[in-house]
Scaffold this active site. Structure first.
Site, PDB file in Angstrom:
ATOM      1  CG  ASP A  65       2.646   0.026 -11.418  1.00 56.17           C
ATOM      2  OD1 ASP A  65       3.205   1.101 -11.740  1.00 56.17           O
ATOM      3  OD2 ASP A  65       1.593  -0.032 -10.777  1.00 56.17           O
ATOM      4  CG  LEU A  79       7.121   1.701  -2.836  1.00 55.03           C
ATOM      5  CD1 LEU A  79       8.056   1.262  -1.719  1.00 55.03           C
ATOM      6  CD2 LEU A  79       7.832   2.703  -3.725  1.00 55.03           C
ATOM      7  N   GLY A 127       0.797  -1.227   0.000  1.00 49.88           N
ATOM      8  CA  GLY A 127       0.000   0.000   0.000  1.00 49.88           C
ATOM      9  C   GLY A 127       0.826   1.272   0.000  1.00 49.88           C
TER      10      GLY A 127
HETATM   11  C1  GLA Z   1      -0.659   2.796 -10.427  1.00 48.81           C
HETATM   12  C2  GLA Z   1      -0.969   2.005 -11.695  1.00 48.81           C
HETATM   13  C3  GLA Z   1      -0.060   2.432 -12.852  1.00 48.81           C
HETATM   14  C4  GLA Z   1      -0.050   3.943 -13.018  1.00 48.81           C
HETATM   15  C5  GLA Z   1       0.160   4.642 -11.676  1.00 48.81           C
HETATM   16  C6  GLA Z   1       0.009   6.135 -11.772  1.00 48.81           C
HETATM   17  O1  GLA Z   1       0.615   2.470  -9.959  1.00 48.81           O
HETATM   18  O2  GLA Z   1      -0.820   0.636 -11.471  1.00 48.81           O
HETATM   19  O3  GLA Z   1      -0.451   1.788 -14.033  1.00 48.81           O
HETATM   20  O4  GLA Z   1      -1.228   4.388 -13.641  1.00 48.81           O
HETATM   21  O5  GLA Z   1      -0.733   4.178 -10.683  1.00 48.81           O
HETATM   22  O6  GLA Z   1       0.984   6.669 -12.585  1.00 48.81           O
END
Ligand code: GLA
Length: 381
Positions: free
Chosen positions: A169, A121, A118
């Protein structure tokens, strides 16, 4: 961590497991741009998920999470998700590989992680990427390329976890490389590594340790706002596929035809896509003051226009500004989690100390401090 995993694996499932790892991520700049086809600028970090796996010759998956001290068993043919939320990520990855014609047979696995949950990261992307990489290696002779592995993780979020996230991510977790940030064009998936070694500066994350409920549904709503704005702009400019394709003046043309809320969301995104490019240029010049200034601009946009900040994050970014920290902003999806801060070496100790004290006094609970080390992405250990 690896030893603990191995001991547990050996006691539950015997010897012969193989170990894999995948990382969480930071993002220097480019927030909420990925699902808008824009640029992001993340890197994998030295915190992640490690898993030990072994095929078990059945059609069942037996998982043990060390962090939750809990087990989950599911069949590969089952339609229903496992009851344990953490197991849904692995379930989703299996289903998404199979959906793409890949192979997954029954296996046993034990895993653990050190990505704070949460905190923004991407602990979930690390989990998805770790299992996608491992199952590709184990059952598909590595035949699924890394782009598809990232998409498998993203589809898992969409189809099994209810978050309509972008690709950032999972991409960072799969493509991460030690000491380098990755500028990714989320529309074309073209990417470029940028060595990141800001001499005289440090990157530090301050974790507010708050996570607001409904963050997932608010995230999905932001995405819908952007898609609505892009659809109306497209009526005038058919070449617009994503909001990132829009010029600022094109957005002004539709003011009054979209809601004020959708307008300010789109205004933020269009500005942010440009800021990523500006930051990359500044980095190549070694101009960290500009990098930092852009980070503050992003914070302003995320707080006032995109409205994904919260009092705790705003407090920390404001304090950073007051203390002449080079750059500071909310990182990741928002609604809690961390600020990412670019701090001069000589200011680091004072900043971390003051922020910790003042945060505790203001909110009655402590923040956490994480130093950032840019590291490798998904791999076999
Ligand atoms: C989360 C989502 C990503 C991106 C970010 C904001 O981490 O998983 O895909 O949209 O928020 O930049």
């Amino acid at each position: 961590m690896r030893e603990r995993i191995h001991d547990k694996f050996a006691s539950c499932f015997g010897e012969g497991g193989v170990c894999y790892a995948a990382a969480g991520r930071i993002n220097l700049i480019g927030e909420h741009t990925d699902y808008n086809g824009g640029y992001v600028f993340p890197g994998a970090i030295d915190k992640g998920i490690v898993a030990e796996l072994k095929p078990n010759g059945t059609d069942k998956v037996r998982l043990f999470s060390i962090d939750y001290d809990a087990e989950s068993i599911f069949g590969l043919e089952e339609k229903d998700k496992p009851a344990e939320p953490w197991a849904c990520y692995v379930f989703g990855v299996c289903r998404e590989i199979i959906k793409r014609g890949g192979k997954v047979a029954g296996f046993d696995a034990v895993f653990a992680g050190d990505v704070p949950l949460g905190a923004g990261l991407s602990s979930s992307a690390a989990l998805e990427s770790c299992f996608a990489f491992a199952l590709n290696d184990m059952f598909n002779a590595g035949g699924i390329d890394k782009f598809e592995l990232a998409r498998i993780g993203q589809s898992t979020e969409h189809n099994y976890c209810g978050v309509k996230c972008g690709i950032m991510d999972q991409f960072a977790s799969c493509f991460g490389s030690k000491g380098q940030l990755i500028r990714l064009n989320c529309k074309t998936l073209e990417y470029q590594y940028f060595p990141f070694n800001p001499e005289g500066y440090r990157l530090v994350l301050l974790d507010t340790c708050v996570k607001h409920t409904l963050a997932d549904s608010a995230y999905n709503k932001r995405r819908e706002s952007c898609e609505r704005a892009a659809a109306v702009i497209r009526e005038n400019h058919p070449e617009v596929e994503f909001l990132s394709d829009c010029k600022r003046v094109w957005l002004d043309e539709v003011r009054g035809r979209i809601s004020e809320e959708d307008f300010i969301r789109a205004e933020y995104v269009i500005g942010e896509v440009q800021r990523v490019l500006d930051v990359c240029d500044a980095l190549e010049r070694g101009d960290y003051e500009t990098v930092g200034e852009m980070m503050y601009q992003t914070h302003f946009g995320l707080s006032r226009l995109y409205e994904v900040s919260c009092p705790e994050l705003d407090f920390l970014a404001r304090l950073a500004r007051k203390m002449d920290v080079t750059g500071s902003r909310v990182m990741g999806g928002g609604f809690g989690g961390c600020t990412i801060n670019l701090v001069k070496d000589e200011l680091y100790d004072a900043f971390v100390k003051t922020a910790s004290e003042k945060y505790l006094a203001e909110f009655g609970h402590a923040l956490k401090v994480y130093d950032v080390v840019i590291s490798d992405g998904a791999r076999k250990l």
